[in-house]
Design a protein around this motif. Structure first.
Motif, PDB file in Angstrom:
ATOM      1  N   TYR A 180      -0.919  10.810  -2.960  1.00 45.35           N
ATOM      2  CA  TYR A 180      -1.450   9.850  -2.589  1.00 45.35           C
ATOM      3  C   TYR A 180       0.105   9.123  -1.238  1.00 45.35           C
ATOM      4  CZ  TYR A 180       0.300   7.240  -6.659  1.00 45.35           C
ATOM      5  OH  TYR A 180       0.991   7.275  -7.054  1.00 45.35           O
ATOM      6  N   SER A 222      -0.274   0.512  -4.701  1.00 52.75           N
ATOM      7  CA  SER A 222      -1.070   1.066  -4.837  1.00 52.75           C
ATOM      8  C   SER A 222      -0.407   2.190  -5.982  1.00 52.75           C
ATOM      9  CB  SER A 222      -1.693   2.017  -4.068  1.00 52.75           C
ATOM     10  OG  SER A 222      -1.030   2.796  -3.376  1.00 52.75           O
ATOM     11  N   THR A 223       1.321   2.058  -5.782  1.00 50.93           N
ATOM     12  CA  THR A 223       2.279   3.419  -6.573  1.00 50.93           C
ATOM     13  C   THR A 223       2.950   2.756  -6.699  1.00 50.93           C
ATOM     14  OG1 THR A 223       3.617   3.379  -4.498  1.00 50.93           O
ATOM     15  CG2 THR A 223       1.596   4.599  -3.858  1.00 50.93           C
ATOM     16  N   ALA A 323      -7.530   3.798  -4.164  1.00 49.45           N
ATOM     17  CA  ALA A 323      -5.783   4.334  -3.941  1.00 49.45           C
ATOM     18  C   ALA A 323      -4.836   3.880  -4.867  1.00 49.45           C
ATOM     19  CB  ALA A 323      -5.736   3.451  -3.011  1.00 49.45           C
TER      20      ALA A 323
END
Length: 400
Positions: A180, A222-223, A323
């Motif tokens: 993603y 989101s990461t 996400a």
């Protein structure tokens, strides 16, 4: 994050039986790695602060199952179990409350073969007793507690293989690849109920009691921070500039004399890292791991960001936002480990209460965490200087 396996917290007797078998098989497979390296006796294992002799871990895991299930102990207090241990000196060997850390290297323990037999005997008796239990939360609580204990110790055993530079079973070392694009997610904030109500599915003592929290609007990555992103911090002299480090972090850094994360090695223009005894090229897209809280805080200060609070993390994880993914690594938060309102210690008296205020909360899970353990409400907690953990970070924006 999609959790596909049944949670141990509400598992049926049949699901628990399967999970207990899986956990024990994993424990024994990890122990075989230590045996293959000649570390099956305490005297052959380095005395490190965050490490136990693997043979002691093996006996302790089975002893806890015997203590809480077969001996029906109401708590971890020495006099709260019924009957005697299957091993003549089991209580004096494997009760963590009676055996200080360094003493675990000096015990005259049974041979590894005898302890494996003990593990099998305990598991067989546990499974036999489990099949006669009703499918209700009270009856199954000790089985769920023991399963969680073994799963957590399994992750610790895998971390010990990394610390000692030993090979590990390959499936257990693979980071879950989540494809993603990195993004920043804004949340409007609001009220959220945190914690678990007593009397329902399994919950750890530090997850109780349920209470409502107010969350201000916030923006969160989101990461997880990647190796490549953290390498930019390192290459920019992040470990040399004290303005990025808290006073406690600067003190830790001075004592460690570190200039990069643990296990990183410079090889010309690129970074390499040690992974379970093997030197490999550092994968830039993978999340950076084996960070202390201090390194996570310093990176955030350098990037003009901050760590999320544990309440913000849980709010994001429970939001259902497509996400927001988690489960690759444990994530340091900005929250000290403190009790929720109306805290009451659970059966394992050594689990939470002794660690309040001195430890820091991590949220999420790692590639080494069994799927059945995954929960957005789970609170892992460790001392800020721990860098043996499969832990990384994600960042939040400061309020604008």
């Amino acid at each position: 994050m999609t959790i596909s396996a049944p949670s141990f917290r509400s598992a049926t007797p049949q699901q628990l039986a399967q999970a207990l078998r899986q956990a024990r098989s994993h424990t024994l497979a990890l122990f075989e790695c230590f045996m293959a390296a000649g570390m099956d006796q305490p005297k052959l294992v380095p005395q490190l602060r965050y490490l136990n002799p693997p043979v002691w871990e093996l006996g302790h895991i089975a002893w806890v199952a015997e203590w809480f299930i077969l001996r029906a102990a109401s708590s971890s207090q020495p006099d709260d179990a019924h009957g005697n241990c299957l091993l003549a000196h089991g209580d004096s060997w494997f009760d963590a409350s009676r055996v200080p850390h360094l003493q675990r290297w000096r015990l005259d323990l049974p041979a590894p073969g005898a302890l494996k037999t003990y593990c099998h005997e305990v598991l067989d008796r546990v499974l036999d007793k489990l099949m006669r239990e009703p499918d209700d939360h009270v009856a199954l609580f000790p089985y769920r507690l023991v399963l969680a204990h073994e799963d957590l110790h399994g992750e610790a055993l895998l971390a010990a293989l990394q610390v000692l530079g030993l090979a590990a079973p390959e499936p257990a070392t693979l980071v879950r690849q989540l494809a993603y694009a990195p993004a920043e997610i804004g949340f409007p904030g609001g009220s959220i109920e945190i914690g678990s109500r007593r009397g329902g599915a399994f919950a750890f003592d530090n997850e109780q009691q349920a209470h409502t929290c107010r969350v201000a609007p916030f923006s969160i990555d989101s990461t997880l921070v990647s190796n490549a992103q953290f390498a930019d911090f390192v290459d920019d002299g992040g470990y040399d500039h004290r303005q990025f480090w808290s006073p406690a972090g600067a003190d830790w850094l001075m004592r460690q004399e570190r200039s990069a994360p643990r296990y990183w090695q410079r090889d010309g223009a690129q970074w390499r890292c040690m992974r379970f005894g093997r030197l490999a090229t550092l994968a830039g897209a993978e999340p950076v791991r084996h960070l202390t809280l201090y390194e996570a805080q310093a990176y955030c200060a350098w990037a003009g960001r901050r760590l999320p609070t544990e309440i913000e993390w849980e709010y994001a994880a429970r939001s259902g936002h497509p996400a927001f993914r988690w489960g690759q690594l444990w994530e340091w938060t900005a929250s000290p480990f403190e009790p929720y309102p109306d805290f009451k210690p659970g059966p394992d008296r050594l689990y939470s209460a002794p660690c309040f205020t001195s430890h820091q909360v991590l949220r999420g899970a790692s590639f080494a965490t069994p799927q059945r353990m995954l929960s957005a409400q789970f609170r892992l907690f460790h001392l800020p200087e721990r860098d043996d953990l499969f832990a990384g970070l994600r960042t939040c924006a400061w309020p604008g």
